[in-house]
Structures are given as structure tokens and as C-alpha cells.
Motif scaffolding. Structure first.
Motif, short mmCIF file in Angstrom:
data_model
loop_
_atom_site.label_atom_id
_atom_site.label_comp_id
_atom_site.label_asym_id
_atom_site.label_seq_id
_atom_site.Cartn_x
_atom_site.Cartn_y
_atom_site.Cartn_z
N PRO A 130 0.82 -1.23 0.00
CA PRO A 130 0.00 0.00 0.00
C PRO A 130 0.85 1.27 0.00
O PRO A 130 0.54 2.23 -0.72
CB PRO A 130 -0.83 -0.11 1.28
CG PRO A 130 -0.24 -1.19 2.08
CD PRO A 130 0.52 -2.06 1.15
N LEU A 131 1.93 1.25 0.78
CA LEU A 131 2.78 2.44 0.80
C LEU A 131 3.38 2.67 -0.58
O LEU A 131 3.45 3.81 -1.08
CB LEU A 131 3.91 2.29 1.82
CG LEU A 131 3.52 2.49 3.28
CD1 LEU A 131 4.72 2.34 4.19
CD2 LEU A 131 2.87 3.86 3.50
N GLY A 132 3.79 1.60 -1.22
CA GLY A 132 4.37 1.70 -2.56
C GLY A 132 3.36 2.27 -3.53
O GLY A 132 3.67 3.19 -4.30
N LEU A 133 2.14 1.76 -3.46
CA LEU A 133 1.12 2.20 -4.43
C LEU A 133 0.70 3.65 -4.21
O LEU A 133 0.40 4.39 -5.15
CB LEU A 133 -0.10 1.28 -4.33
CG LEU A 133 -0.95 1.25 -5.58
CD1 LEU A 133 -0.30 0.39 -6.64
CD2 LEU A 133 -2.34 0.73 -5.27
N ILE A 134 0.69 4.07 -2.95
CA ILE A 134 0.25 5.45 -2.67
C ILE A 134 1.40 6.44 -2.84
O ILE A 134 1.24 7.50 -3.45
CB ILE A 134 -0.31 5.56 -1.23
CG1 ILE A 134 -1.59 4.71 -1.11
CG2 ILE A 134 -0.61 7.00 -0.85
CD1 ILE A 134 -2.09 4.52 0.31
N LEU A 135 2.56 6.06 -2.31
CA LEU A 135 3.66 7.04 -2.27
C LEU A 135 4.53 7.04 -3.53
O LEU A 135 4.99 8.09 -3.97
CB LEU A 135 4.54 6.80 -1.05
CG LEU A 135 3.81 6.90 0.31
CD1 LEU A 135 4.77 6.61 1.45
CD2 LEU A 135 3.18 8.28 0.49
N ALA A 136 4.74 5.87 -4.12
CA ALA A 136 5.67 5.80 -5.26
C ALA A 136 5.26 6.72 -6.41
O ALA A 136 6.11 7.46 -6.93
CB ALA A 136 5.82 4.37 -5.73
N ILE B 206 -6.22 4.83 -6.42
CA ILE B 206 -5.93 4.26 -5.08
C ILE B 206 -7.11 3.42 -4.59
O ILE B 206 -6.94 2.31 -4.07
CB ILE B 206 -5.58 5.40 -4.09
CG1 ILE B 206 -4.20 5.97 -4.45
CG2 ILE B 206 -5.59 4.89 -2.65
CD1 ILE B 206 -3.82 7.21 -3.69
N VAL B 207 -8.31 3.95 -4.75
CA VAL B 207 -9.50 3.22 -4.28
C VAL B 207 -9.64 1.90 -5.04
O VAL B 207 -9.89 0.85 -4.44
CB VAL B 207 -10.77 4.08 -4.43
CG1 VAL B 207 -12.03 3.23 -4.19
CG2 VAL B 207 -10.74 5.24 -3.47
N MET B 208 -9.42 1.97 -6.35
CA MET B 208 -9.56 0.74 -7.13
C MET B 208 -8.45 -0.27 -6.80
O MET B 208 -8.70 -1.45 -6.63
CB MET B 208 -9.57 1.05 -8.62
CG MET B 208 -10.95 1.47 -9.08
SD MET B 208 -11.10 1.40 -10.82
CE MET B 208 -10.03 2.73 -11.28
N GLY B 209 -7.24 0.28 -6.72
CA GLY B 209 -6.09 -0.61 -6.45
C GLY B 209 -6.15 -1.20 -5.06
O GLY B 209 -6.19 -2.43 -4.89
N LEU B 210 -6.22 -0.32 -4.06
CA LEU B 210 -6.13 -0.81 -2.68
C LEU B 210 -7.48 -1.19 -2.08
O LEU B 210 -7.53 -1.98 -1.14
CB LEU B 210 -5.46 0.26 -1.81
CG LEU B 210 -4.01 0.59 -2.18
CD1 LEU B 210 -3.45 1.69 -1.29
CD2 LEU B 210 -3.13 -0.64 -2.08
N GLY B 211 -8.53 -0.60 -2.63
CA GLY B 211 -9.86 -0.88 -2.08
C GLY B 211 -10.52 -2.09 -2.72
O GLY B 211 -11.21 -2.84 -2.03
#
Lengths: 320, 277
Positions: free
Chosen positions: B39-45, B87-92
Motif C-alpha cells: 500500500p505504501l508503494g502504491l500510494i507514495l511511489a 488508489i481506491v480501485m487498487g487498494l480498495g
């Protein structure tokens, strides 16, 4: 007296292999009963059947008046088993092992803790009670496994090769323990062993098995009378016996001599019907000029009987 | 059934798991990757590396996913910009079924250690000589695997929610996770998968003599989770609340069937026969 173990025509199969074959025997309270036989004789399977771990294919079983098949859980509260391998949780400490098995046996916490302390002291394990069992020596593991078997004060103790891998001192203390539990505590002990000297020393009664079948049972004296009556005498001579079998034939023909086995050219083992035969035989030998240097009477040992019985089996198998 | 006996078996088994690195290391590393790193990678990267997320939304696979998305799920994306939607689609959503690996993995690791490990270390026979009933032995070992598996899954879920909301706070300015579709995942499907994993491992352990062998074989159940992941990516199966409840029901039924088979097989006589007498 009512038997604490009664086995009648018991059979058990592993697949097509008949591991226990119409076995019958019984044990009285306070008995030390030896279950003897080579590997694969059915000793361990019999212990499993007696504790309700396996269900017989046929036959009757009663242990402490209970049916192990339907009352196995109640029965196991009153039996303690030392398995062939110590089967301890090696990642746990000795105390954790005993606490676990004490809880499983339904002991209340106070009694369990005091009993654990008592047994750890008895088996000289107190100083290492907090160590993981993995670092214990083989002898220490065996002692701990014995402590586990005794923990809940069982009425019947099943010991599968209890001195296997132990040094002479440790073996001696196990022997003392077995004698104590049967004579002082009145506990019945069923001892599975290959060690015939151990069995001869400890067991009141013996059950000899081969391939799941009963070869013989009874006290050592009963077995002696049944399978090898008489008394063995080892005779030693100063000079070699004359060549040929004349001298041996003459001894064999002496009234009361049942068997004769030359052991070297100066020693002979004789089996005689009774003690009174010995002085008469000695008189005859001396009168004939034999220079007798030693005369050692010995009882027929369990080993003699065991191998006599096993030899019978081998001969039968050869004939078949 | 005696609670004391169940507690003793479960506590003993967990004590043993704690001492077995091969058992607990994956239970620490995998959640760390899923809960923290991904999740950190997907949000921050994308922010740190300046990757345009609207390109992510233009991905053809994602277009299929978006085109077939049920309206109830589509609603959650309303009013979100491209970055927030990604983010919602990826992580949610896309990540959600991956989370189901946890109850399966945790339960099968512990159950393999508890059932096959006991045989591997040759301690099973001593346990069978105790007065406990077959049912108590079975239930004690099941609880030793089920309760920690579920607590670890839920703990990971809470950790994931904290990480996702904290890392995405500058973008959302609000707590947006968990989405409604996660509730049936965590509290309906996850327990069912844990039971399924344990029962399968019991059945495998009866024949398999080693912890690793039983664990590897029962690990193949992850295929079920991957089917859900790819089903969702392909736009075939969306884990909405309704579908989640339905999938959970199917898993529960399968788990009940396997558990019944495991209970039937977990008998002293069968365990010793399987061990070769």
C-alpha cells in the motif's frame, strides 16, 4: 482375584497382515508381566489395543474391568504408557511437558505441580527442569518419559523397552523403580522388552510372542517345568575328554541325565532331572577316574527357554 | 468436551509454533509486505517518482474492470479525481481478495505444524495415550490454528486500514477505508477460509508425514484466492457485499464438508494405521 488385564482370542490386522493372532493372557493386580518377543512380534500393537488406541478385529479385551474400545478415555486415566521412543515435546521444557500431560490427564493444578516437583526430584531432573528437552541426553529423555508415564499415578503401567539406550546405572534405577511400583504401590506393570535378563529379574509372569502368536506364558518356573524341566550342571575336567563319544554317551545314559551338550573338550553341560542326580553322577565319574575340576549348577534361564521356543519356530518354518 | 483440555492442547501447539521459525517467519513477512510495503508503494511511489496515475486508469485491463463494474461499486468512485480513483480501485477493490491469502496461510501453517508436525516429531502416540477424546484432540488443534489465524488476519486488516488511511490522508483528507465490500471479506469469508484451510490440512496431514509436505500441499488452496483475484481483474466477479456473502456461503459449505471428512478421519485407530502401526 479378578484380573486387571484379560485378553481372550485377540486379533488385529494392519491391512492384510495379522499383527496379533488369537492372543490370550491375563495379569493380576501388582503383577509385573513381561511381554517378550522379537521385533514385529506384536508387543506394541498389543499395548495399543489394551489402551483403546486400536480396535481389535476380533476377540475380547478387559482392562481394569473396562472395555478399551468403548471406554478408552476413562481407561487411559488409569494407565500410564512409556512408548518405544520417549515421544516428548522437544521444543518445550521438561516442566512444560509434564504440565501439559498432567492437564491432559485431568489432574488439578495443585496436585499436578507437587507431583511434577516430586517426580523431577526422583528422576534427578530438577536442576534441568527449565531446559528445553531437545538439549537433554538420551538417558534424561527416557527418565522424563518415565516421569510422564507415572505422573497421574496410573494403576497399570505399560513400559515399552524402558531401559533401551540407558547406561547401566540408569537401567538399574529403572529396575528399582519397577520393583517399587509393583511391590509397594501395588501397580501392575506390563513390560515389553527384548532384554531377557531384565525380564527374568523383574517379571512375575511372562508372555512370549512370535509374529503376533502366543508361544508360551506363565511364571519362569512354570515355563521351566513346561519347556525345559530339570537343572543344568556345567562340569569341568582337568584333562580333555577321550576322543569319540564314548564318555559322553556314558554320561548321557546315567539315570536322571536328560540332556548333554559338550561345550569344549574339557567342559560339558548336562541337564539333570533333579538335584539328587548330581552327587550320584559325580561319584560315578570320580570312580571311573575322571579328574573333575569344577561343578557349577545353574537354573534353566529365561534365555534358554526363549531360544528353545524360538528354535522350535525356526524348525517348524524350515519344515514348512 | 473439557475446556481445560482444549486450552492445554491449543496452548501447547502455539508454544511449539512459536519455536518453529519455518512456521512463524512467513506469518510475519507476508503480512509486512501486504500491509505495509504494497500500500505504501502504491500510494507514495507515484507521488515520489512522479508517475501519472491517469495512465494507470487508461490501462486496457482496468478499462474492462471499470466497464463491467456494478453500479453500487461505481458509486464509491464518484467525485474522486484520477489519483484517488486509482488508489481506491487498487487498494480498495483489486487488492481486497489478495487479503484472503492471510486466513488460508495462517491457518494452514499452524495446522500443518500442529497435525503433521506432531507426527513428524514422533510425539503423536504419546498424545493419543492421554485420556482426551478424539473430538477433544481434534478441536484443541483446530482452535490452535483457527483463533490465531483469524486474529492475525483481523490484526493485519486493522493495520492495513491504518496504513492506507494515513498514507492517503494528504490525498483524501478523510478516512475512506475500509469499503463496505471488505466487511463480508473479513468477517464472513475469512473465517470460512480458515476452517477450510484447517480441514484440508488435517486430511492432508493424516497421510503426509512432514510439516513442510503438509504445508506445501495445503498451500495449493491459494488457487481459490487467485481465482477471486483474477475473476475481479477480468471483470467476471466483483466482490461487492452481496457477492462476498454468496462466495462466503459457498466457502462455508465446502469447509463444512471438509470438516466432516476431517472429523471422520481423525480417529486414533486411523492415525496409527496411517503411521504404519
Amino acid at each position: 482375584m479378578e484380573s486387571v488385564i484379560r485378553v481372550d482370542n485377540l486379533c488385529y490386522r494392519y491391512g492384510k497382515h495379522l499383527a496379533v493372532d488369537h492372543l490370550s493372557f491375563d495379569a493380576q493386580p501388582g503383577d509385573v508381566l513381561g511381554l517378550l518377543g522379537p521385533n514385529g512380534a506384536g508387543k506394541t500393537t498389543t499395548v495399543r489395543l489394551l489402551n483403546g488406541l486400536l480396535e481389535p478385529a476380533s476377540g475380547q479385551l478387559r482392562v481394569l474391568g473396562m472395555d478399551p474400545v468403548t471406554q478408552g478415555c476413562d481407561l487411559r486415566r488409569h494407565t500410564g504408557v512409556l512408548t518405544e521412543t520417549p515421544a516428548l515435546y522437544e521444543r518445550l521444557t521438561a516442566r512444560q511437558n509434564l504440565t501439559f500431560f498432567g492437564t491432559m490427564a485431568g489432574m488439578d493444578a495443585a496436585d499436578r505441580e507437587s507431583r511434577i516437583t516430586e517426580l523431577l526430584d526422583f528422576f534427578d531432573l530438577s536442576a534441568r527442569a527449565g531446559d528445553r528437552v531437545a538439549v537433554y541426553s538420551k538417558g534424561m529423555k527416557q527418565r522424563l518419559a518415565l516421569a510422564r508415564a507415572l505422573l497421574h499415578r496410573p494403576k497399570i503401567l505399560f513400559l515399552d523397552e524402558p531401559t533401551s539406550g540407558l547406561d547401566p546405572e540408569a537401567s538399574q534405577s529403572v529396575h528399582d523403580l519397577i520393583e517399587t511400583v509393583s511391590s509397594q504401590n501395588g501397580q501392575t506393570v506390563l513390560l515389553c522388552t527384548h532384554n531377557l535378563i531384565e525380564a527374568e529379574r523383574l517379571c512375575d509372569r511372562l508372555v512370549i510372542l512370535d509374529r503376533g502368536k502366543l508361544l508360551a506364558s506363565g511364571s519362569l518356573n512354570e515355563l521351566r517345568n513346561q519347556y525345559a524341566p530339570g537343572l543344568w550342571v556345567n562340569l569341568g575336567f582337568l584333562n580333555p575328554l577321550p576322543a569319540g563319544d564314548g564318555a559322553l554317551k556314558e554320561m548321557a545314559a546315567f539315570p536322571g541325565v536328560l540332556d548333554i551338550v559338550p561345550e569344549s573338550d574339557q567342559t560339558v553341560a548336562l541337564r539333570v532331572a533333579e538335584e539328587a542326580v548330581i552327587p550320584a553322577l559325580v561319584v560315578r565319574l570320580v570312580a571311573q577316574g575322571a579328574a573333575l575340576t569344577s561343578l557349577v549348577p545353574r537354573q534353566v534361564s529365561l534365555e534358554d527357554i526363549y531360544f528353545h521356543l524360538r528354535q522350535g519356530i525356526s524348525t517348524l518354518q524350515e519344515e514348512v | 468436551m473439557k475446556i481445560e483440555i482444549l486450552k492445554a492442547i491449543a496452548a501447547k501447539d502455539l508454544l511449539e509454533v512459536r519455536q518453529n521459525k519455518a512456521a512463524w517467519v512467513p506469518m510475519v513477512i507476508v503480512p509486512l509486505i501486504f500491509v505495509l510495503l504494497l500500500p505504501l508503494g502504491l500510494i507514495l511511489a507515484p507521488q515520489l517518482l512522479n508517475i501519472p496515475l491517469d495512465e494507470f486508469l487508461a490501462d486496457p485491463d482496468l478499462e474492462i474492470f471499470l466497464a463491467n463494474m456494478p453500479p453500487s461499486l461505481m458509486k464509491t468512485l464518484e467525485g474522486l479525481d484520477a489519483v484517488q480513483s486509482a488508489i481506491v480501485m487498487g487498494l480498495g477493490y483489486l487488492f481486497a481478495p489478495m487479503f484472503l491469502i492471510f486466513p488460508l496461510m495462517f491457518s494452514t501453517v499452524i495446522a500443518a505444524e500442529s497435525f503433521a508436525g506432531e507426527r513428524e516429531r514422533k510425539t503423536l502416540e504419546a498424545l493419543l495415550y492421554t485420556p482426551a477424546t478424539d473430538g477433544e484432540l481434534f478441536m484443541g488443534k483446530v482452535l490452535a490454528a483457527f483463533i490465531p489465524a483469524l486474529l492475525l488476519t483481523w490484526g493485519s486488516f486493522v493495520g492495513y486500514a491504518v496504513v492506507v488511511n494515513t498514507a492517503a490522508w494528504p490525498l483524501f483528507g478523510r478516512i475512506w477505508f475500509p469499503l463496505a465490500s471488505w466487511w463480508p471479506l473479513m468477517f464472513w469469508i475469512a473465517p470460512a477460509l480458515a476452517v477450510l484451510g484447517i480441514s484440508a490440512t488435517v486430511l492432508i496431514s493424516i497421510r503426509n508425514q512432514t510439516f513442510m509436505g503438509a504445508y506445501q500441499l495445503s498451500g495449493s488452496l491459494v488457487v481459490l484466492v487467485l481465482a477471486l483475484v483474477f475473476g475481479q481483474i477480468a471483470g467476471v466477479l466483483y466482490l461487492s457485499v452481496g457477492i462476498g456473502l454468496l462466495v462466503g456461503l459457498v466457502v462455508w459449505l465446502a469447509a463444512a464438508g471438509l470438516t466432516a471428512a476431517a472429523v471422520r478421519s481423525f480417529r486414533r485407530s486411523q492415525l496409527l494405521s496411517a503411521a504404519g502401526g
